[in-house]
Design a protein around this motif. Structure first.
Motif, mmCIF file in Angstrom:
data_model
loop_
_atom_site.group_PDB
_atom_site.id
_atom_site.type_symbol
_atom_site.label_atom_id
_atom_site.label_comp_id
_atom_site.label_asym_id
_atom_site.label_seq_id
_atom_site.Cartn_x
_atom_site.Cartn_y
_atom_site.Cartn_z
ATOM 1 N N PRO A 376 0.817 -1.204 0.000
ATOM 2 C CA PRO A 376 0.000 0.000 0.000
ATOM 3 C C PRO A 376 0.858 1.265 0.000
ATOM 4 O O PRO A 376 2.038 1.211 0.354
ATOM 5 N N LEU A 377 0.267 2.368 -0.378
ATOM 6 C CA LEU A 377 1.003 3.631 -0.453
ATOM 7 C C LEU A 377 1.218 4.224 0.936
ATOM 8 O O LEU A 377 0.301 4.270 1.757
ATOM 9 N N VAL A 378 2.435 4.662 1.188
ATOM 10 C CA VAL A 378 2.773 5.423 2.394
ATOM 11 C C VAL A 378 3.311 6.779 1.949
ATOM 12 O O VAL A 378 4.238 6.843 1.136
ATOM 13 N N VAL A 379 2.709 7.841 2.459
ATOM 14 C CA VAL A 379 3.161 9.193 2.125
ATOM 15 C C VAL A 379 3.948 9.752 3.297
ATOM 16 O O VAL A 379 3.525 9.650 4.447
ATOM 17 N N ARG A 380 5.109 10.332 3.002
ATOM 18 C CA ARG A 380 5.932 10.982 4.033
ATOM 19 C C ARG A 380 5.948 12.483 3.773
ATOM 20 O O ARG A 380 6.182 12.919 2.650
ATOM 21 N N VAL A 381 5.674 13.250 4.816
ATOM 22 C CA VAL A 381 5.598 14.702 4.691
ATOM 23 C C VAL A 381 6.554 15.339 5.704
ATOM 24 O O VAL A 381 6.488 15.031 6.904
ATOM 25 N N PHE A 382 7.433 16.218 5.205
ATOM 26 C CA PHE A 382 8.449 16.856 6.035
ATOM 27 C C PHE A 382 8.237 18.368 6.086
ATOM 28 O O PHE A 382 7.784 18.974 5.110
ATOM 29 N N ASP A 462 5.462 4.569 -2.171
ATOM 30 C CA ASP A 462 6.138 5.657 -1.458
ATOM 31 C C ASP A 462 5.997 6.972 -2.220
ATOM 32 O O ASP A 462 6.167 7.022 -3.443
ATOM 33 N N LEU A 463 5.679 8.032 -1.457
ATOM 34 C CA LEU A 463 5.614 9.378 -2.016
ATOM 35 C C LEU A 463 6.020 10.354 -0.922
ATOM 36 O O LEU A 463 5.641 10.183 0.240
ATOM 37 N N MET A 464 6.777 11.378 -1.296
ATOM 38 C CA MET A 464 7.341 12.294 -0.308
ATOM 39 C C MET A 464 7.044 13.742 -0.687
ATOM 40 O O MET A 464 7.177 14.138 -1.846
ATOM 41 N N PHE A 465 6.607 14.516 0.309
ATOM 42 C CA PHE A 465 6.402 15.957 0.151
ATOM 43 C C PHE A 465 7.217 16.666 1.231
ATOM 44 O O PHE A 465 7.209 16.245 2.395
ATOM 45 N N SER A 466 7.892 17.732 0.863
ATOM 46 C CA SER A 466 8.672 18.498 1.832
ATOM 47 C C SER A 466 8.337 19.979 1.708
ATOM 48 O O SER A 466 8.216 20.508 0.595
ATOM 49 N N THR A 507 2.473 9.609 13.027
ATOM 50 C CA THR A 507 1.975 8.734 11.963
ATOM 51 C C THR A 507 0.468 8.719 11.996
ATOM 52 O O THR A 507 -0.134 8.447 13.031
ATOM 53 N N LEU A 508 -0.143 9.020 10.871
ATOM 54 C CA LEU A 508 -1.591 8.963 10.718
ATOM 55 C C LEU A 508 -1.924 7.662 10.000
ATOM 56 O O LEU A 508 -1.517 7.481 8.855
ATOM 57 N N LYS A 509 -2.649 6.776 10.656
ATOM 58 C CA LYS A 509 -2.981 5.473 10.061
ATOM 59 C C LYS A 509 -4.473 5.356 9.857
ATOM 60 O O LYS A 509 -5.250 5.926 10.582
#
Length: 509
Positions: A376-382, A462-466, A507-509
């Motif tokens: 499944p997709l996990v998004v990481r936000v910094f 995986d997807l990342m936003f900063s 972490t928001l699940k």
């Protein structure tokens, strides 16, 4: 009123210099803030039911002996129709979290901390409060039993369901009610069931610690009921992710006081109590709204119906006839969900357009990469400070999106905000009142939504936003937190937040 003044004089030895009537709540009791010559205040109460007053006075004295956070009863008239209690101040939890409620359920970190603190204190009241308590003093009955359940379910039937005009078979519905009553009372325990545990009945002291009031309707019963009452209060509009967080906090706190069932069993039982509580409040809203014509309760019906709609969609209940009637109820035109318009809300929230590309047959079969379909997709936000460099992408995919927040108005230039972050309410209000950050995020949301939808369809993982600003403290923190909550709420995906310079992770699940 004369008896209340006489009681005050007996208690203090002097007359009060001021008596101010407080706004009424759901009951017929009258509350007065009474100020003495020394400037100290107490709350005077005039009740209409001796039995109800006796229940409150007995419970308050019992809880005070247990050193639980409740108002102390300071003086009582001989017939218990009038009494004086400790003044816990004027700020309720309901008032303290009004910003998130008015924003449609978008609560900031300060508001969430108050909710966490309150829900973690509840088991203390339920478990320690029940020790040594003589439940025969409770009003109007000592225990949560099948008779109690059937009364509330029939209250829903006569005060709400019949008013909608839905045709139903009385005996079949009654059979479903009896099955539910049996299931709800299948587990017993010596716990104090608060019964009306809601944000309006929680007062906050100057340090934000919760104190509980209006518990006179409590009785022996299961602890699930109060959790359902608190977290599914219709007007609160708690998001599913916030509810899940608060359920986890409650369950963790409960383990400190008593043996607990498995978490899976706990959540399954809670689901049943949520359905029951929703029907109960609809009965109350029907009586107070349809019959007494009180606007507040009429306005509370649509969000309660939306709660019911979600419960029917997600739950697994074994009452087929009841569920069929409730589905008819949710499908009534007057309760139809308001369609989402493809416009931006005040906080820059999503549009509903599906802009994901759909292949045409004439294009032929597509080829796929090795990353397709893994999910499944996990998004990481910094959030970060440009002075300290852009966050590294630990997944090896190249870093995703990097947004520069420095074009927006910086609250860090002003002294009141210098020690705060974008998670603090004053900074949030500053940025949203200014509005530049909302315009900025409007474009970010549109881009992020399209990307996430595409990744979900392809099964990417995986997807990342900063988000960067000068110090990684205000604008970038606000933007990262709001994008994370937006994506989690809209798509239900796991989102990992890292406010790098603040050393905060979530972490928001």
């Amino acid at each position: 009123m004369q008896r209340l003044k006489e009681l005050y004089i007996d208690y203090k030895g002097v007359e009060p210099i001021a008596v101010a009537k407080l706004p009424g709540a759901g009951s017929n009791r009258e509350y007065y803030r009474m100020t003495g010559p020394d400037g100290k205040t107490v709350i005077g109460v005039i009740g209409t039911s001796r039995e109800e007053n006796h229940a409150f006075i007995y419970l308050a004295n019992h809880f005070s002996l247990r050193q639980l956070p409740v108002p102390k009863v300071l003086a009582t008239y001989y017939d218990e129709m009038v009494y004086i209690q400790e003044d816990l101040g004027s700020e309720s939890l309901f008032d303290a979290i009004s910003g998130g409620r008015e924003a449609g359920g978008r609560y900031n970190e300060a508001e969430k901390k108050l909710l966490v603190r309150t829900i973690r204190e509840l088991p203390n009241m339920q478990i320690r409060g029940a020790r040594g308590l003589d439940f025969e003093n409770c009003y109007p009955q000592p225990a949560f039993d099948q008779e109690c359940v059937l009364f509330d379910l029939n209250y829903f039937k006569y005060c709400f369901l019949k008013a909608t005009g839905i045709d139903f078979h009385e005996l079949k519905l009654e059979a479903s009610f009896r099955m539910m009553a049996k299931d709800l009372t299948s587990e017993t325990g010596d716990f104090f069931l608060y019964r009306d545990f809601q944000a309006r009945n929680v007062m906050l002291d100057k340090d934000g610690n919760p104190h509980f009031i209006d518990f006179q309707g409590g009785r022996r019963g299961p602890f699930y009921y109060d959790v359902a009452s608190f977290l599914w209060q219709a007007s609160a509009r708690y998001s599913d992710s916030l509810r899940q967080q608060l359920i986890a906090e409650y369950y963790d706190s409960l383990k400190q006081y008593t043996e607990v069932p498995s978490e899976a069993h706990f959540r399954q039982r809670l689901q049943l109590f949520v359905l029951f509580r929703t029907l109960q409040v609809l009965g109350a809203y029907g009586f107070r709204g349809y019959f007494e014509r009180k606007e507040h309760f009429i306005n509370s019906i649509p969000p309660a119906i939306e709660n019911l709609r979600q419960l029917l969609k997600e739950g697994d209940y074994h009452y087929p006839y009841l569920i069929s009637i409730l589905q008819q109820l949710c499908d009534l035109p007057q309760f139809a969900p308001v369609p989402q318009e493809p416009v931006v809300r005040k906080d820059g929230y999503k549009t509903t357009d599906d802009t994901t590309y759909k292949a045409r047959p004439e294009d032929g079969k597509a080829t796929f990469s090795k990353y397709d379909g893994q999910g499944p997709l996990v998004v990481r936000v910094f959030s970060f400070s440009f002075r300290k460099g852009i966050p590294e992408d630990e997944s090896g995919n190249g870093g995703g999106y990097v947004f520069d927040c420095r074009s927006t108005h910086n609250p860090g230039r002003y002294e009141p905000y210098k020690k705060l972050t974008g998670l603090d309410e004053p900074v949030i209000r500053f940025l949203e009142d200014d509005g530049e950050i909302l315009t900025f995020l409007k474009s970010v949301y549109k881009l992020a939504d399209a990307h996430v939808e595409r990744y979900l369809k392809r099964g990417f993982t995986d997807l990342m936003f900063s988000f960067g600003c000068t110090g990684g403290q205000h604008r970038s923190v606000y933007s990262a937190q709001h994008l994370a909550e937006h994506l989690h709420k809209k798509y239900g995906i796991e989102v990992r937040i890292c406010h790098r310079e603040q050393q905060i992770t979530q972490t928001l699940k």
